[in-house]
Write a protein that holds these residues in place. Structure first.
Motif, PDB file in Angstrom:
ATOM      1  N   VAL A 148      54.125  39.311   7.794  1.00  0.00           N
ATOM      2  CA  VAL A 148      53.431  41.004   7.703  1.00  0.00           C
ATOM      3  C   VAL A 148      52.017  41.231   8.247  1.00  0.00           C
ATOM      4  CG1 VAL A 148      52.629  42.429   5.781  1.00  0.00           C
ATOM      5  CG2 VAL A 148      55.294  41.176   5.615  1.00  0.00           C
ATOM      6  N   ILE A 149      51.231  40.365   7.943  1.00  0.00           N
ATOM      7  CA  ILE A 149      49.859  40.239   8.493  1.00  0.00           C
ATOM      8  C   ILE A 149      49.249  40.206   9.677  1.00  0.00           C
ATOM      9  CG2 ILE A 149      47.581  40.637   7.859  1.00  0.00           C
ATOM     10  CD1 ILE A 149      48.437  39.496   4.952  1.00  0.00           C
ATOM     11  N   THR A 150      49.367  41.729  10.391  1.00  0.00           N
ATOM     12  CA  THR A 150      48.882  41.215  12.053  1.00  0.00           C
ATOM     13  C   THR A 150      47.908  41.869  12.274  1.00  0.00           C
ATOM     14  OG1 THR A 150      50.097  43.627  12.469  1.00  0.00           O
ATOM     15  CG2 THR A 150      52.260  41.076  12.204  1.00  0.00           C
ATOM     16  N   PRO A 151      47.659  40.449  13.371  1.00  0.00           N
ATOM     17  CA  PRO A 151      46.577  41.193  14.041  1.00  0.00           C
ATOM     18  C   PRO A 151      46.448  42.703  14.356  1.00  0.00           C
ATOM     19  CG  PRO A 151      47.128  39.285  14.705  1.00  0.00           C
ATOM     20  CD  PRO A 151      48.167  39.595  14.036  1.00  0.00           C
ATOM     21  N   ARG A 152      44.862  43.188  14.194  1.00  0.00           N
ATOM     22  CA  ARG A 152      44.263  44.662  14.561  1.00  0.00           C
ATOM     23  C   ARG A 152      44.725  44.802  16.181  1.00  0.00           C
ATOM     24  NH1 ARG A 152      41.388  47.820  10.918  1.00  0.00           N
ATOM     25  NH2 ARG A 152      42.669  47.926   8.509  1.00  0.00           N
ATOM     26  N   ASN A 153      44.636  45.577  16.602  1.00  0.00           N
ATOM     27  CA  ASN A 153      45.240  45.967  18.107  1.00  0.00           C
ATOM     28  C   ASN A 153      43.461  46.252  18.580  1.00  0.00           C
ATOM     29  OD1 ASN A 153      44.996  47.653  20.850  1.00  0.00           O
ATOM     30  ND2 ASN A 153      46.872  48.047  20.142  1.00  0.00           N
ATOM     31  N   PRO A 154      43.301  45.458  19.521  1.00  0.00           N
ATOM     32  CA  PRO A 154      42.108  46.042  19.623  1.00  0.00           C
ATOM     33  C   PRO A 154      41.322  47.428  20.527  1.00  0.00           C
ATOM     34  CG  PRO A 154      42.516  44.093  21.094  1.00  0.00           C
ATOM     35  CD  PRO A 154      44.258  44.709  20.398  1.00  0.00           C
ATOM     36  N   GLU A 155      42.396  48.027  20.736  1.00  0.00           N
ATOM     37  CA  GLU A 155      41.993  49.506  20.687  1.00  0.00           C
ATOM     38  C   GLU A 155      43.097  50.299  19.825  1.00  0.00           C
ATOM     39  OE1 GLU A 155      43.150  51.154  24.569  1.00  0.00           O
ATOM     40  OE2 GLU A 155      42.424  49.462  25.974  1.00  0.00           O
ATOM     41  N   SER A 156      41.516  50.414  18.414  1.00  0.00           N
ATOM     42  CA  SER A 156      42.596  51.076  17.098  1.00  0.00           C
ATOM     43  C   SER A 156      41.269  52.395  17.112  1.00  0.00           C
ATOM     44  CB  SER A 156      42.398  49.054  16.107  1.00  0.00           C
ATOM     45  OG  SER A 156      43.581  48.673  16.300  1.00  0.00           O
ATOM     46  N   TYR A 157      41.898  52.792  16.359  1.00  0.00           N
ATOM     47  CA  TYR A 157      40.839  53.871  15.484  1.00  0.00           C
ATOM     48  C   TYR A 157      41.584  53.856  13.298  1.00  0.00           C
ATOM     49  CZ  TYR A 157      44.097  57.941  15.711  1.00  0.00           C
ATOM     50  OH  TYR A 157      45.180  58.640  15.937  1.00  0.00           O
ATOM     51  N   LYS A 158      40.871  54.855  12.957  1.00  0.00           N
ATOM     52  CA  LYS A 158      41.238  55.038  12.052  1.00  0.00           C
ATOM     53  C   LYS A 158      42.954  55.782  11.639  1.00  0.00           C
ATOM     54  CE  LYS A 158      38.400  58.860  10.782  1.00  0.00           C
ATOM     55  NZ  LYS A 158      36.909  59.576  10.406  1.00  0.00           N
ATOM     56  N   GLY A 159      43.320  56.207  12.411  1.00  0.00           N
ATOM     57  CA  GLY A 159      45.199  57.456  12.854  1.00  0.00           C
ATOM     58  C   GLY A 159      45.658  55.696  12.038  1.00  0.00           C
ATOM     59  N   ASN A 160      45.571  54.608  12.946  1.00  0.00           N
ATOM     60  CA  ASN A 160      46.401  54.079  12.904  1.00  0.00           C
ATOM     61  C   ASN A 160      46.785  53.058  11.899  1.00  0.00           C
ATOM     62  OD1 ASN A 160      44.606  53.073  16.614  1.00  0.00           O
ATOM     63  ND2 ASN A 160      46.970  54.010  15.672  1.00  0.00           N
ATOM     64  N   TYR A 161      46.319  53.366  10.777  1.00  0.00           N
ATOM     65  CA  TYR A 161      45.940  52.725   9.692  1.00  0.00           C
ATOM     66  C   TYR A 161      46.665  53.061   8.163  1.00  0.00           C
ATOM     67  CZ  TYR A 161      44.698  48.818  13.043  1.00  0.00           C
ATOM     68  OH  TYR A 161      43.928  48.507  14.210  1.00  0.00           O
ATOM     69  N   GLY A 162      46.967  54.400   8.475  1.00  0.00           N
ATOM     70  CA  GLY A 162      47.980  54.487   7.359  1.00  0.00           C
ATOM     71  C   GLY A 162      46.233  56.336   7.291  1.00  0.00           C
ATOM     72  N   LYS A 163      47.118  56.304   6.015  1.00  0.00           N
ATOM     73  CA  LYS A 163      46.358  58.380   5.023  1.00  0.00           C
ATOM     74  C   LYS A 163      46.946  57.790   3.688  1.00  0.00           C
ATOM     75  CE  LYS A 163      45.404  61.601   8.587  1.00  0.00           C
ATOM     76  NZ  LYS A 163      46.075  62.750   9.129  1.00  0.00           N
ATOM     77  N   VAL A 164      46.060  56.923   2.444  1.00  0.00           N
ATOM     78  CA  VAL A 164      46.878  57.309   1.238  1.00  0.00           C
ATOM     79  C   VAL A 164      45.862  58.268   0.392  1.00  0.00           C
ATOM     80  CG1 VAL A 164      46.562  55.087  -0.395  1.00  0.00           C
ATOM     81  CG2 VAL A 164      47.357  54.400   1.706  1.00  0.00           C
TER      82      VAL A 164
END
Length: 279
Positions: free
Chosen positions: A12-28
């Motif tokens: 389940v826990i995968t490395p993050r894409n080097p080209e990331s921004y906060k919108g890639n990781y969900g709104k809680v």
């Protein structure tokens, strides 16, 4: 009953894409807290932030804003008594967790009803603590368009299912969940907590008596919310969040008689990094 082992953490826990921004990781959105129970909100929200949620919004009462803003500067705050603001926050979130420290006031009931009725099928709704108690007391149908997750301890599950704790076994729990909502996922918090979803029943072999302290369940709710925001809703995602929570606590318990939820939260980024590495 299946056993949930640590392989699910690597899956389940995968490395993050080097080209990331906060919108890639969900709104809680964490809907939580009341006059006497502000700590639950801080722990739940801190856990969601420290698991890596892209954006965390806390819907609570204004008198708790300062404490949250100081303790968790990464989180935003809104007043859940403002119906327009709450509706907008629910609409714009991927994962909504409602219940920790919420209480059972008339305002709390309205907040829970809003979460149940205003979510859609692209969202996940986590019902915890006071939200479960309210639904049981009001005898509301357990219905939502969202992916639905229940995270009761055994006493809360007794209120909702009608099963005395002594009667709670894999067969009866699965049957009760089927009657309440066959599409819901149940995390039953206990010694060696269990997960029920569709035809699958599984158990973690982790956890310790040092975890028997206030706020531990609130922390788990935040972890699960953060995991789903990043990795999507699935049985595996929820199982991984549950197992990581107890795995960290077991490590801490080796040197600590009592395992504080805040200490578990501090270790989340380190252990997520550890299990994101693929051999």
């Amino acid at each position: 009953m299946e056993k949930i082992n640590k392989s699910v953490l690597n899956q389940v826990i995968t490395p993050r894409n080097p080209e990331s921004y906060k919108g890639n990781y969900g709104k809680v959105l964490i809907i939580s807290g009341s006059t006497h129970f502000g700590g639950a909100t801080i722990l739940c929200s801190s856990a969601a932030v420290n698991t890596g949620s892209g954006l965390v919004t806390v819907a609570t009462i204004p008198e708790k804003f300062t404490a949250i803003n100081v303790k968790i500067p990464e989180a935003m705050t809104i007043d859940y008594q403002n119906k327009k603001a709450l509706t907008e926050a629910i609409k714009n979130s991927d994962v909504i967790a409602v219940g920790p420290g919420l209480g059972t006031s008339s305002i709390a009931k309205g907040v829970v009803k809003a979460a149940l009725t205003q979510t859609n099928n692209k969202q996940t709704l986590i019902l915890d603590a006071s939200a479960i108690t309210i639904i049981a007391q009001e005898n509301w149908p357990l219905e939502s368009k969202a992916n639905l997750i229940l995270t009761p301890h055994q006493g809360e599950w007794q209120r909702l299912s009608g099963l005395d704790i002594a009667e709670q076994n894999p067969k009866s729990n699965a049957q009760s969940l089927q009657q309440l909502n066959p599409e819901a996922l149940l995390v039953l918090k206990k010694h060696h907590s269990e997960v029920y979803y569709h035809e699958t029943t599984a158990q973690i072999e982790a956890g310790n008596p040092g975890m028997a302290t206030g706020g531990m369940g609130d922390t788990l709710t935040g972890i699960i919310a953060g995991f789903i925001a990043q990795f999507g809703f699935s049985f595996q995602t929820v199982s991984a969040g549950l197992l990581l929570h107890s795995t960290i606590a077991d490590k801490l318990n080796k040197d600590n008689y009592v395992v504080l939820p805040s200490k578990v939260i501090e270790k989340l980024p380190k252990y997520m990094a550890k299990y994101s590495y693929k051999d």
